[in-house]
Scaffold this motif. Structure first.
Motif, PDB file in Angstrom:
ATOM      1  N   LEU A  54      22.034 -10.662 -59.218  1.00  0.00           N
ATOM      2  CA  LEU A  54      23.419  -9.949 -57.948  1.00  0.00           C
ATOM      3  C   LEU A  54      24.630 -10.381 -57.593  1.00  0.00           C
ATOM      4  N   ASN A  55      25.332 -11.557 -57.968  1.00  0.00           N
ATOM      5  CA  ASN A  55      26.194 -11.903 -57.714  1.00  0.00           C
ATOM      6  C   ASN A  55      27.349 -10.894 -58.350  1.00  0.00           C
ATOM      7  N   ALA A  56      27.975 -10.046 -57.210  1.00  0.00           N
ATOM      8  CA  ALA A  56      29.361  -9.660 -57.394  1.00  0.00           C
ATOM      9  C   ALA A  56      30.010 -10.016 -57.897  1.00  0.00           C
ATOM     10  N   VAL A  79      14.602  -6.092 -59.023  1.00  0.00           N
ATOM     11  CA  VAL A  79      16.307  -6.442 -59.198  1.00  0.00           C
ATOM     12  C   VAL A  79      17.036  -5.610 -59.721  1.00  0.00           C
ATOM     13  N   LEU A  81      16.833  -2.338 -59.610  1.00  0.00           N
ATOM     14  CA  LEU A  81      16.221  -1.030 -58.668  1.00  0.00           C
ATOM     15  C   LEU A  81      17.538  -1.263 -57.834  1.00  0.00           C
ATOM     16  N   VAL A  82      17.591  -3.134 -57.578  1.00  0.00           N
ATOM     17  CA  VAL A  82      19.105  -3.173 -56.842  1.00  0.00           C
ATOM     18  C   VAL A  82      20.324  -3.303 -57.735  1.00  0.00           C
ATOM     19  N   TYR A  85      21.385   0.408 -57.674  1.00  0.00           N
ATOM     20  CA  TYR A  85      22.181   1.023 -57.000  1.00  0.00           C
ATOM     21  C   TYR A  85      22.991   0.530 -56.517  1.00  0.00           C
ATOM     22  N   LEU A  86      23.463  -0.699 -57.021  1.00  0.00           N
ATOM     23  CA  LEU A  86      24.924  -1.355 -56.980  1.00  0.00           C
ATOM     24  C   LEU A  86      25.944  -1.026 -57.509  1.00  0.00           C
ATOM     25  N   PHE A 113      17.633   5.345 -55.999  1.00  0.00           N
ATOM     26  CA  PHE A 113      17.899   3.687 -55.916  1.00  0.00           C
ATOM     27  C   PHE A 113      18.893   4.210 -56.999  1.00  0.00           C
TER      28      PHE A 113
END
Lengths: 224, 219
Positions: A54-56, A79, A81-82, A85-86, A113
């Protein structure tokens, strides 16, 4: 297409191999040492990116900004799902695909999401098994709208109820339309007067319940 | 108030216990790996064990009717998912999340969620306390990006206008003189013994501290 796959476990790695074979531009992200060691043996090194999922910065290194598709294949549903969305909100990725690990979490995998396609392995397996058990020789050609309606094909054997009967005289299941008949290499456009013959391949649009009723019309009852 | 606390670790159990002691109707969802043992024996609320992404568990805890939900697990991804679902799907009025790893704070901003980042906040407070004791933070806004500080006016500033203190990133909040607080105008003249409250960023208060506490030879 440019595809970023997050999670390089069995599902992610298999997907990567398939897409690479089709000449797609594939990049895989993972943070587990063991998994990385394995995929380094299977995939070109320059396509593998190591770092927190999840690190941009890690995702940007993998090229998520230019990705057409992001597939979230990690073993953690939250994870995945996020990530969807991201991908949509921050990077404008046009298509997001997420793996559902626990079928009980499936209710979250939708617009909430920004999940475009949910891959629920357990339920795909379950419904395939169910179809195989109930539909005999019927083949599903295409699933429409996440699998609720399907285009199916069935070859009519001798002894089937429908042989010698015109479409208008056949009591068809409620949610079902005969779309085409393939007869001796030609396509017959079905009309009310069209009579079914032995060896016809019937294409129909149907929901699962009607498909089962359709099978009863187009199969040889003796075969069971 | 009907409140759901998600997560029963040190943070979740402490919060749930405090709110139940105040008479709130509290439901705690304890994850399989953080069981209810953290809760004191006299906890009055209800406890549910299970996966918080399982709709059945949320439903039993009362997600459809609750007034507030706090997502306080030690997984940022889980907090994001539960908080977002509570706010957008179940329209829970008040939703607050705990940001566990400051590196993931940007995700909460993207989801437009109210957070408490305990790690960032504590680190900032500790940093302030290491540098200076004489300028005291009395209130933290957000996660400590802006704070209200209290400063005493020394004899060397007697007769100076308050505007001399209003440098970049510093805003005057109040001036208390002889136990009575005033809303200060820029032309307010400081008097030794006044207690000034300012609202400032960390950079702002650092500059102000350098100015106010500097030994003043000239004039």
């Amino acid at each position: 297409m440019y595809v970023v796959i997050v999670g390089g476990g069995r599902t992610g790695a298999q997907l990567a191999r398939t897409l690479i074979a089709q000449d797609h531009d594939v990049h895989v992200v993972d943070d587990r040492k063991q998994v990385l060691t394995r995929i380094h043996r299977e995939l070109p090194t320059e396509l593998i990116h190591e770092g927190e999922l999840l690190n941009a910065q890690v995702l940007e290194q993998a090229g998520i900004e230019q990705a057409d598709v992001m597939a979230a294949c990690t073993t953690h549903d939250e994870v995945n799902l996020v990530l969807c969305y991201l991908a949509r909100k921050r990077y404008g990725v046009r298509r997001t695909i997420a793996r559902v690990n626990n079928p009980r979490n499936a209710w979250l995998f939708n617009d909430l999401f920004h999940v475009d396609v949910e891959l629920n392995q357990a339920s795909i397996m379950a419904s395939m098994i169910q179809e195989e058990m109930s539909l005999g020789d019927m083949v599903t050609l295409l699933k429409l709208r996440r699998g609720h309606y399907s285009l199916v094909e069935e070859k009519i054997p001798a002894g089937a109820k429908a042989v010698g009967v015109a479409i208008k005289d056949l009591v068809l299941p409620r949610n079902c339309v005969i779309t085409a008949i393939l007869r001796s290499g030609d396509v017959v456009v079905p009309r009310g007067e069209t009579v079914f013959e032995v060896g016809d391949e019937v294409l129909a649009l149907t929901d699962p319940k009607s498909a089962r009723e359709l099978v009863a019309l187009f199969e040889d009852p003796e075969m069971d | 108030m009907q409140i759901i606390v998600v997560g029963c670790g040190r943070m979740g159990s402490e919060l749930a216990y405090r709110m139940s002691q105040r008479g709130q109707d509290v439901a705690v969802i304890a994850l399989p790996d953080a069981p209810r043992e953290n809760l004191p024996a006299d906890f009055q609320g209800r406890v549910f064990e299970g996966d918080v992404t399982n709709y059945e568990v949320l439903h039993r805890a009362g997600i459809e009717t609750c007034d507030a939900l706090v997502a306080a697990t030690n997984s940022d991804a889980l907090n994001l998912v539960v908080a977002h679902a509570a706010a957008q799907k179940f329209h829970v009025k008040t939703v607050v999340a705990r940001n566990y790893d400051p590196a993931y704070r940007y995700l909460y901003e993207m989801f437009d969620l109210q957070i408490v980042s305990a790690t960032s906040w504590a680190a900032q407070r500790l940093e302030e306390m290491v540098y200076h004791g004489e300028v005291r933070a009395v209130f933290s806004a957000g996660n400590g990006e802006v704070e209200v500080y209290e400063l005493a006016v020394g004899a060397e500033w007697d007769g100076h206008p308050l505007s001399e203190w209003m440098i970049a990133d510093v805003i005057a909040v109040s001036v208390a003189r002889a136990g009575r607080a005033h809303l200060p105008r820029p032309d307010w003249i400081l008097k030794a013994g006044d207690v000034v409250h300012v609202s400032a960023t960390l950079d702002g208060v650092e500059s102000l501290r350098a100015l106010v506490c500097r030994p003043r030879e000239e004039k």
